[in-house]
Scaffold this active site. Structure first.
Site, short mmCIF file in Angstrom:
data_model
loop_
_atom_site.label_atom_id
_atom_site.label_comp_id
_atom_site.label_asym_id
_atom_site.label_seq_id
_atom_site.Cartn_x
_atom_site.Cartn_y
_atom_site.Cartn_z
CG HIS A 15 -1.90 1.06 1.30
ND1 HIS A 15 -2.16 1.77 2.45
CD2 HIS A 15 -2.74 1.55 0.36
CE1 HIS A 15 -3.12 2.66 2.21
NE2 HIS A 15 -3.49 2.55 0.96
NE ARG A 16 -2.11 5.72 1.13
CZ ARG A 16 -2.69 6.39 2.11
NH1 ARG A 16 -1.99 7.26 2.83
NH2 ARG A 16 -3.98 6.23 2.38
CD GLU A 42 -2.97 2.45 -3.33
OE1 GLU A 42 -3.90 3.27 -3.50
OE2 GLU A 42 -2.05 2.64 -2.50
CG ASP A 44 -3.01 6.94 -3.52
OD1 ASP A 44 -4.14 6.42 -3.51
OD2 ASP A 44 -2.12 6.64 -2.69
CG HIS A 57 -3.74 9.08 0.09
ND1 HIS A 57 -4.44 9.75 1.07
CD2 HIS A 57 -4.47 7.98 -0.22
CE1 HIS A 57 -5.55 9.07 1.35
NE2 HIS A 57 -5.59 7.99 0.58
CD GLU A 144 -7.24 5.31 -4.78
OE1 GLU A 144 -8.08 6.14 -4.38
OE2 GLU A 144 -6.58 4.58 -4.02
CE LYS A 146 -6.87 9.88 -3.45
NZ LYS A 146 -7.02 8.75 -2.47
CG ASP A 270 -0.50 0.54 5.45
OD1 ASP A 270 -0.39 1.11 4.36
OD2 ASP A 270 -1.44 0.77 6.25
#
Length: 275
Positions: A15-16, A42, A44, A57, A144, A146, A270
């Site tokens: 995640h991120r 992942e 953003d 994000h 992703e 936004k 995470d």
């Protein structure tokens, strides 16, 4: 890399980039995520004033950068990324850990103007740079987009989907990305632009509608739900309908085990080091 992996075990999505390991949405994070064994990550994306696609994000720069003290941004509030050029945003440091992830030995730096010699891995990267590194590392990328439909002037946000796909094509990453969004109009637009590229329909944790119908309506290939209200029946229904399912943000080992047993195709976490 092949999506056939999902038939053997869930793909692990950092995640991120793996924000328990390094500052989120940075090249440093994806390197750490790869070292921890993640299959993909992942990220953003948003847009700058001059139309560049960057990783970020929040809808402002305050939490994950030093924008609150950098003179360029303090003197020109508010710190929305779309109000600044890429060159201006590149002056910022993204070397910020959220307090809940801050390792005991990590020295929390005062929020000040970025030193001239800060590594590129700790600046806000462009999507192009992130995809280039991901390709070199052999990692999948969940891009992703936004939802900027209400937060950013349409003169900028109106073509963000097209701009994201332009970057993906330029970096030759068509077969290593999934493009997702909470804005399902974006997801449908993705399929209009590039039907062959995988897409995911994001939904909140408290989602109660029929996920199969939602994914079909979005013309997506996968459902990306918050995991907290997920049930085995919903996972089974989505898989039986032929869609992938990649819940977020699954940080507890017991939750990872339960969701794996239910048959999810991926886990966004995470903590890729614990998956």
């Amino acid at each position: 890399m092949s999506l056939s992996l999902i038939n053997e075990r869930p793909l692990i999505w950092a995640h991120r980039g793996g924000r328990s390991l390094a500052p989120e949405n940075t090249l440093a994070a994806v390197r750490k995520g790869k070292e921890a064994g993640a299959d993909g990550w992942e990220l953003d994306v948003q847009i700058t004033r001059d139309g560049e696609i960057i990783l970020l994000h929040d809808l402002n720069l305050l939490r994950s950068t030093n924008a609150s003290v950098h003179p360029v941004f303090v003197d020109n509030p508010p710190a929305f990324p779309w109000r600044f050029t890429l060159a201006e945003i590149k002056q910022l440091s993204a070397d910020i850990f959220p307090r809940r992830f801050c390792p005991p030995k990590y020295e929390r730096k005062p929020w000040r103007a970025m030193p001239e010699n800060l590594a590129e891995d700790l600046r806000i990267p462009t999507l192009a740079t992130a995809l280039e590194l991901s390709r070199d590392l052999g990692m999948w990328v969940n891009v992703e987009i936004k939802d900027l439909s209400k937060a950013v002037p349409q003169s900028l946000a109106g073509n963000i989907v097209e701009k994201v796909f332009e970057v993906i094509r330029t970096q030759k990453m068509d077969d290593q990305v999934i493009v997702s969004s909470f804005n399902h109009d974006y997801v449908r637009e993705c399929k209009q632009i590039a039907p062959h590229i995988l897409t995911g329909a994001l939904t909140e944790h408290n989602f109660e509608d029929d996920p199969v119908e939602v994914v079909r309506k979005a013309k997506a290939d996968a459902w990306h739900p918050g995991y907290r209200c997920l049930t085995e029946d919903k996972v089974e229904a989505v898989r039986d309908a032929g869609f992938a399912i990649n819940p977020y943000t699954v940080n507890e080992v017991e939750d990872m085990k339960r969701l794996t047993a239910w048959g999810v195709t991926g886990l966004v976490t995470d903590y890729p080091q614990n998956a």
